[in-house]
Design a protein around this motif. Structure first.
Motif, PDB file in Angstrom:
ATOM      1  N   ASN A   2       2.299   9.989  46.163  1.00 55.75           N
ATOM      2  CA  ASN A   2       3.287   9.243  46.925  1.00 55.75           C
ATOM      3  C   ASN A   2       4.153   8.405  45.994  1.00 55.75           C
ATOM      4  N   ALA A   3       5.111   7.690  46.607  1.00 52.86           N
ATOM      5  CA  ALA A   3       6.079   6.949  45.797  1.00 52.86           C
ATOM      6  C   ALA A   3       5.405   5.887  44.955  1.00 52.86           C
ATOM      7  N   GLN A   4       4.330   5.284  45.466  1.00 53.41           N
ATOM      8  CA  GLN A   4       3.680   4.203  44.752  1.00 53.41           C
ATOM      9  C   GLN A   4       2.980   4.688  43.482  1.00 53.41           C
ATOM     10  N   ALA A   5       2.741   6.003  43.377  1.00 51.23           N
ATOM     11  CA  ALA A   5       2.045   6.516  42.200  1.00 51.23           C
ATOM     12  C   ALA A   5       2.973   6.633  40.994  1.00 51.23           C
ATOM     13  N   LEU A   6       4.280   6.613  41.232  1.00 53.41           N
ATOM     14  CA  LEU A   6       5.198   6.646  40.099  1.00 53.41           C
ATOM     15  C   LEU A   6       5.217   5.291  39.396  1.00 53.41           C
ATOM     16  N   TYR A   7       5.622   5.299  38.137  1.00 52.53           N
ATOM     17  CA  TYR A   7       5.553   4.107  37.296  1.00 52.53           C
ATOM     18  C   TYR A   7       6.650   4.175  36.249  1.00 52.53           C
ATOM     19  N   PRO A   8       6.883   3.125  35.482  1.00 51.00           N
ATOM     20  CA  PRO A   8       7.893   3.179  34.410  1.00 51.00           C
ATOM     21  C   PRO A   8       7.530   4.242  33.377  1.00 51.00           C
ATOM     22  N   LEU A   9       8.457   5.134  33.118  1.00 47.58           N
ATOM     23  CA  LEU A   9       8.191   6.330  32.307  1.00 47.58           C
ATOM     24  C   LEU A   9       8.835   6.208  30.928  1.00 47.58           C
ATOM     25  N   LEU A  10       8.000   6.174  29.887  1.00 48.17           N
ATOM     26  CA  LEU A  10       8.490   6.278  28.516  1.00 48.17           C
ATOM     27  C   LEU A  10       8.697   7.743  28.169  1.00 48.17           C
ATOM     28  N   LEU A  11       9.687   8.035  27.326  1.00 44.99           N
ATOM     29  CA  LEU A  11      10.022   9.409  26.978  1.00 44.99           C
ATOM     30  C   LEU A  11       9.921   9.631  25.477  1.00 44.99           C
ATOM     31  N   GLU A  12       9.480  10.837  25.114  1.00 43.78           N
ATOM     32  CA  GLU A  12       9.355  11.203  23.702  1.00 43.78           C
ATOM     33  C   GLU A  12      10.725  11.460  23.083  1.00 43.78           C
ATOM     34  N   PRO A  13      10.964  11.005  21.844  1.00 43.50           N
ATOM     35  CA  PRO A  13      12.230  11.337  21.172  1.00 43.50           C
ATOM     36  C   PRO A  13      12.264  12.793  20.730  1.00 43.50           C
ATOM     37  N   MET A 303      12.965   3.905  28.540  1.00 48.18           N
ATOM     38  CA  MET A 303      12.094   3.889  29.714  1.00 48.18           C
ATOM     39  C   MET A 303      12.924   4.188  30.954  1.00 48.18           C
ATOM     40  N   LEU A 304      12.492   5.192  31.707  1.00 48.68           N
ATOM     41  CA  LEU A 304      13.121   5.546  32.970  1.00 48.68           C
ATOM     42  C   LEU A 304      12.410   4.806  34.095  1.00 48.68           C
ATOM     43  N   LEU A 305      13.173   4.056  34.873  1.00 56.17           N
ATOM     44  CA  LEU A 305      12.639   3.334  36.019  1.00 56.17           C
ATOM     45  C   LEU A 305      12.953   4.141  37.281  1.00 56.17           C
ATOM     46  N   PRO A 306      11.963   4.828  37.867  1.00 56.98           N
ATOM     47  CA  PRO A 306      12.214   5.567  39.104  1.00 56.98           C
ATOM     48  C   PRO A 306      12.751   4.653  40.197  1.00 56.98           C
ATOM     49  N   ALA A 307      13.547   5.229  41.081  1.00 55.61           N
ATOM     50  CA  ALA A 307      14.154   4.442  42.153  1.00 55.61           C
ATOM     51  C   ALA A 307      13.099   3.751  43.006  1.00 55.61           C
ATOM     52  N   ALA A 308      11.925   4.371  43.154  1.00 55.81           N
ATOM     53  CA  ALA A 308      10.881   3.813  44.012  1.00 55.81           C
ATOM     54  C   ALA A 308      10.352   2.475  43.508  1.00 55.81           C
ATOM     55  N   LEU A 309      10.592   2.148  42.243  1.00 56.41           N
ATOM     56  CA  LEU A 309      10.086   0.890  41.690  1.00 56.41           C
ATOM     57  C   LEU A 309      10.884  -0.310  42.171  1.00 56.41           C
ATOM     58  N   GLY A 310      12.168  -0.142  42.422  1.00 61.85           N
ATOM     59  CA  GLY A 310      13.010  -1.276  42.775  1.00 61.85           C
ATOM     60  C   GLY A 310      13.193  -2.209  41.597  1.00 61.85           C
TER      61      GLY A 310
END
Length: 334
Positions: A2-13, A303-310
């Protein structure tokens, strides 16, 4: 999930050889540079088939950004879900030890110069550091015409028609599609539309050591895409926004993306309701706080902040220089 399971996502270069590149990004990124070749570009966030970003942290580590967008479009993009065929921005660090080619990119409206599935390419640079020969070329001098520019290409005197300036760290340059540009002896952060369409007017008579050949030029295509009504382009003037303990400056707001900069040591808010945001740490470090958890962000991290985080709180550890980027609110040939 669900939406709550998403979190701030770090990405590999993703590291890219470029003949004009250097090795200066080694002290900006946590990950070591590969090999000994010049690294001209590090792709920080990319949703492209040939170079796809991978999640670097948490339970989704190892997943491609593309996989996440396909599986959880609403949680990641919020009200923007369904508007883009792929993530609409491409983010990079550039180390231009030597000058980039003199180049131009087509606009979204120049469909005949865009391969299938590609958009135009408007971009912006934010200068991080530079050497004694640092220079940005942005736009053409006011007396430049298609006729005298073609003659200069043939004569090897293109630089006589380029408008240039010596930038300082922190300067931001917006390069709308159709603007002739180059830069050299600089390390910059680049945000651009998710496009890889570049037309070269001139490449400074270079030979690629890997191939023993000069790189190809695309003079006719470049000339067709140049906006000759646009004169010299200089640094943008940042605009101070709402009062916070940490100043928030709007660097760029155009149809293709928005860029804000926060610099200081006090906590501040990032993210927004029902839309994604991207954080890029240019200097310092801190913690992104979400649901009683801290996510460390250091120099060179994206860091990508998914929309669900607000909205979230960013707590610097000392002083930080952080960018926050927004996506376009409508499709642009994606």
């Amino acid at each position: 999930m669900n939406a709550q399971a998403l979190y701030p996502l770090l990405l590999e270069p993703i590291f890219q050889y470029r003949l004009w590149g250097g090795r200066r990004l080694a002290h900006i990124l946590r990950a070591p540079l590969p090999g000994n070749d010049p690294i001209g570009e590090v792709w920080l966030l990319s949703d492209r088939d040939e170079h796809a970003s991978v999640v670097a942290n948490g339970s989704l580590q190892g997943q491609l950004l593309r996989q996440l967008l396909e599986r959880w479009p609403e949680q990641l993009l919020g009200k923007l879900a369904g508007r883009f065929r792929r993530f609409p921005l491409l983010l990079k660090f550039l180390d231009a030890r030597e000058f980039l080619s003199v180049q131009v990119h087509p606009s979204d409206g120049q469909a005949s110069y865009l391969p299938a599935g590609e958009s135009g390419k408007t971009e912006a640079w934010i200068v991080m550091e530079g050497g004694p020969k640092r220079l940005v070329y942005a736009g053409l001098k006011s007396n430049t015409t298609a006729e005298n520019l073609r003659k200069a290409i043939a004569d090897g005197t293109v630089s006589d028609h380029l408008a240039g300036f010596r930038p300082n760290p922190g300067d931001c340059v917006l390069l709308q599609a159709g603007t002739v540009h180059s830069l050299g002896d600089l390390v910059v952060f680049e945000v651009q539309q998710n496009s890889d369409v570049t037309f070269r007017l001139d490449d400074w008579n270079r030979v690629d050591a890997r191939t023993g050949q000069p790189r190809p030029l695309q003079i006719d295509q470049a000339m067709a895409c140049i906006d000759f009504t646009r004169g010299p382009v200089g640094p943008v003037t940042p605009k101070r926004e709402e009062s916070q303990d940490v100043p928030r400056e709007r660097m760029v707001m155009c149809e293709q993306f928005g860029v804000w900069r926060m610099r200081g040591g006090s906590p501040f808010t990032v993210g927004a309701v029902d839309v994604p945001r991207v954080l890029v740490c240019l200097d310092g470090m801190g913690d992104l706080q979400h649901q009683d958890a801290n996510y460390s962000v250091g120099r060179g991290d994206v860091m990508l902040l998914p929309a669900a985080l607000g909205a979230c709180t960013f707590q610097p550890r000392g002083s930080v220089n952080l960018l926050e980027l927004s996506l376009p609110d409508k499709p642009l040939n994606q």
